[in-house]
Design an enzyme around this catalytic site. Structure first.
Site, PDB file in Angstrom:
ATOM      1  N   ASP A 185      72.510   6.603 -50.790  1.00 24.43           N
ATOM      2  CA  ASP A 185      72.291   7.011 -49.400  1.00 24.43           C
ATOM      3  C   ASP A 185      71.577   5.899 -48.626  1.00 24.43           C
ATOM      4  OD1 ASP A 185      69.369   7.331 -49.556  1.00 24.43           O
ATOM      5  OD2 ASP A 185      69.744   9.124 -50.752  1.00 24.43           O
ATOM      6  N   HIS A 227      73.100   1.092 -57.686  1.00 27.24           N
ATOM      7  CA  HIS A 227      74.351   1.827 -57.907  1.00 27.24           C
ATOM      8  C   HIS A 227      75.273   1.772 -56.694  1.00 27.24           C
ATOM      9  CE1 HIS A 227      72.378   4.273 -61.399  1.00 27.24           C
ATOM     10  NE2 HIS A 227      72.609   3.024 -61.696  1.00 27.24           N
TER      11      HIS A 227
HETATM   12  P1  OAD Z   1      68.860  13.036 -62.008  1.00 23.86           P
HETATM   13  O1  OAD Z   1      69.552  14.207 -61.424  1.00 23.86           O
HETATM   14  O2  OAD Z   1      69.193  12.651 -63.402  1.00 23.86           O
HETATM   15  O3  OAD Z   1      67.281  13.249 -61.936  1.00 23.86           O
HETATM   16  C1  OAD Z   1      66.660  13.673 -60.757  1.00 23.86           C
HETATM   17  C2  OAD Z   1      65.160  13.703 -60.992  1.00 23.86           C
HETATM   18  O4  OAD Z   1      64.537  14.027 -59.752  1.00 23.86           O
HETATM   19  C3  OAD Z   1      64.693  14.733 -62.021  1.00 23.86           C
HETATM   20  O5  OAD Z   1      63.769  14.125 -62.910  1.00 23.86           O
HETATM   21  C4  OAD Z   1      64.017  15.793 -61.157  1.00 23.86           C
HETATM   22  O6  OAD Z   1      62.944  16.447 -61.834  1.00 23.86           O
HETATM   23  C5  OAD Z   1      63.511  14.969 -60.006  1.00 23.86           C
HETATM   24  N1  OAD Z   1      63.300  15.698 -58.736  1.00 23.86           N
HETATM   25  C6  OAD Z   1      63.931  16.789 -58.256  1.00 23.86           C
HETATM   26  N2  OAD Z   1      63.451  17.142 -57.058  1.00 23.86           N
HETATM   27  C7  OAD Z   1      62.492  16.235 -56.739  1.00 23.86           C
HETATM   28  C8  OAD Z   1      61.621  16.058 -55.631  1.00 23.86           C
HETATM   29  N3  OAD Z   1      61.644  16.884 -54.578  1.00 23.86           N
HETATM   30  N4  OAD Z   1      60.758  15.001 -55.669  1.00 23.86           N
HETATM   31  C9  OAD Z   1      60.721  14.169 -56.724  1.00 23.86           C
HETATM   32  N5  OAD Z   1      61.512  14.290 -57.797  1.00 23.86           N
HETATM   33  C10 OAD Z   1      62.390  15.306 -57.813  1.00 23.86           C
HETATM   34  O7  OAD Z   1      69.108  11.820 -60.989  1.00 23.86           O
HETATM   35  P2  OAD Z   1      68.868  10.255 -61.180  1.00 23.86           P
HETATM   36  O8  OAD Z   1      67.744   9.986 -62.115  1.00 23.86           O
HETATM   37  O9  OAD Z   1      68.816   9.664 -59.840  1.00 23.86           O
HETATM   38  O10 OAD Z   1      74.462   7.165 -61.305  1.00 23.86           O
HETATM   39  O11 OAD Z   1      70.225   9.840 -61.881  1.00 23.86           O
HETATM   40  C11 OAD Z   1      70.462   8.494 -62.172  1.00 23.86           C
HETATM   41  C12 OAD Z   1      71.916   8.177 -62.034  1.00 23.86           C
HETATM   42  O12 OAD Z   1      72.701   9.136 -62.751  1.00 23.86           O
HETATM   43  C13 OAD Z   1      72.467   8.277 -60.620  1.00 23.86           C
HETATM   44  O13 OAD Z   1      72.206   7.146 -59.823  1.00 23.86           O
HETATM   45  C14 OAD Z   1      73.939   8.431 -60.865  1.00 23.86           C
HETATM   46  C15 OAD Z   1      73.897   9.432 -61.982  1.00 23.86           C
HETATM   47  O14 OAD Z   1      74.985   9.421 -62.824  1.00 23.86           O
HETATM   48  C16 OAD Z   1      75.671   6.777 -60.923  1.00 23.86           C
HETATM   49  O15 OAD Z   1      76.360   7.466 -60.188  1.00 23.86           O
HETATM   50  C17 OAD Z   1      76.099   5.448 -61.457  1.00 23.86           C
END
Ligand code: OAD
Length: 269
Positions: free
Chosen positions: A111, A126
């Site tokens: 985003d 990404h």
């Molecule tokens: P995830 O969905 O794996 O993790 C999201 C994290 O955000 C979790 O640890 C939640 O607990 C936390 N979370 C949720 N709400 C929140 C809030 N309001 N404030 C802070 N934290 C919060 O997503 P990512 O770690 O971003 O890759 O995933 C990594 C990658 O996996 C993405 O970039 C994507 C995906 O496959 C690609 O598309 C290449």
């Protein structure tokens, strides 16, 4: 209730130092209405990553059922083009603008919310939904929300008639202004390489960091998930903000359990 002592400790640590690296994941944009990937309402719970997270999967799905893919694209674009930065993004921008810190945001998000909030040094590991890349010559073209809103109008029009889906569905992707090749979204799908320049710059920022913030990422995806360990090994203080514990939580110096939009404005007022 978040312990005020932890908030104070995080704030004092940040304000004492100059070089700050921030790793963000989809959690930081959750309060802006963009779903995470692995949460209860996560994208990969609704759409299988094999079908919707890979280029071969998307092409196969498109051949089988183009309406489903066009609807998927439309749903996603509607969410991303409406989203606005939340207090978490805005607090991170304050770190740079009000406190004059040397901040590098390393994000796994596609985003545009860190940039809209006001951070100027954003590395997108990404890729970027607001950029197109020619699959033939590699030419890149930045696009804005208005471009995507017009594109969404086109998608809605195509969806309005089965005949249009058949006739115009094949010409959905724009053409490269340089070579006429097909332009695709410049985002990293599963199985694709990360942009090497961004990754190298991320390593440089992590190696220079005195403090690293880790916000809203589960740490499931390589190589972004190696960066907090690298920072820690280099002697940086690592601070994590997440409503749930993650694979990083036992290693970090300060873990603050809470939402980015609530915790970050208290750390960076
Ligand atoms: P995830 O969905 O794996 O993790 C999201 C994290 O955000 C979790 O640890 C939640 O607990 C936390 N979370 C949720 N709400 C929140 C809030 N309001 N404030 C802070 N934290 C919060 O997503 P990512 O770690 O971003 O890759 O995933 C990594 C990658 O996996 C993405 O970039 C994507 C995906 O496959 C690609 O598309 C290449």
């Amino acid at each position: 209730m978040v312990d005020q002592k932890l908030i104070d400790l995080a704030r004092e640590t940040l304000l004492k130092k100059t070089n700050i690296a921030v790793l963000t994941g989809s959690g930081i944009s959750a309060e802006s209405g963009i779903p995470t990937f692995r949460g209860e309402d996560g994208l990969w719970k609704k759409y299988s990553p094999e079908e919707f997270g890979t280029v071969p999967g998307l092409l196969l799905q498109f051949a089988k059922n183009p309406r489903r893919i066009i609807e998927f694209a439309l749903n996603l674009l509607e969410v991303f083009t409406k989203a606005q930065p939340n207090p978490g993004h805005i607090a991170l921008a304050r770190l740079e603008q009000k406190y004059r810190k040397n901040v590098t945001i390393i994000t796994q998000n596609i985003d545009d919310l860190h940039e809209i909030a006001g951070n100027t040094n954003v590395l997108k590991l990404h890729g970027d939904l607001f950029r197109l890349r020619c699959i033939k010559c590699g030419h890149r073209e930045k696009i804005d929300r208005e471009y995507l809103e017009n594109y969404m109008k086109k998608l809605r029009d195509i969806l309005s008639s089965p005949l249009k889906i058949v006739k115009e569905g094949k010409e959905l992707l724009p053409r490269c202004p340089e070579c006429g090749g097909i332009m695709r979204p410049d985002v990293v799908f599963f199985g694709e390489a990360l942009p090497q320049k961004e990754l190298s710059l991320a390593y440089i920022a992590v190696d220079a960091a005195e403090v690293m913030l880790v916000i809203g990422t589960s740490g499931e995806v390589y190589p972004a998930n190696t960066l907090p360990y690298r920072a820690k090994q280099n002697g940086a203080t690592v601070i994590e903000v997440n409503p749930q514990r993650t694979i990083f939580s036992d290693m970090v110096d300060i873990f603050i359990e809470g939402k980015a939009g609530e915790v970050l404005p208290r750390i960076i007022p």
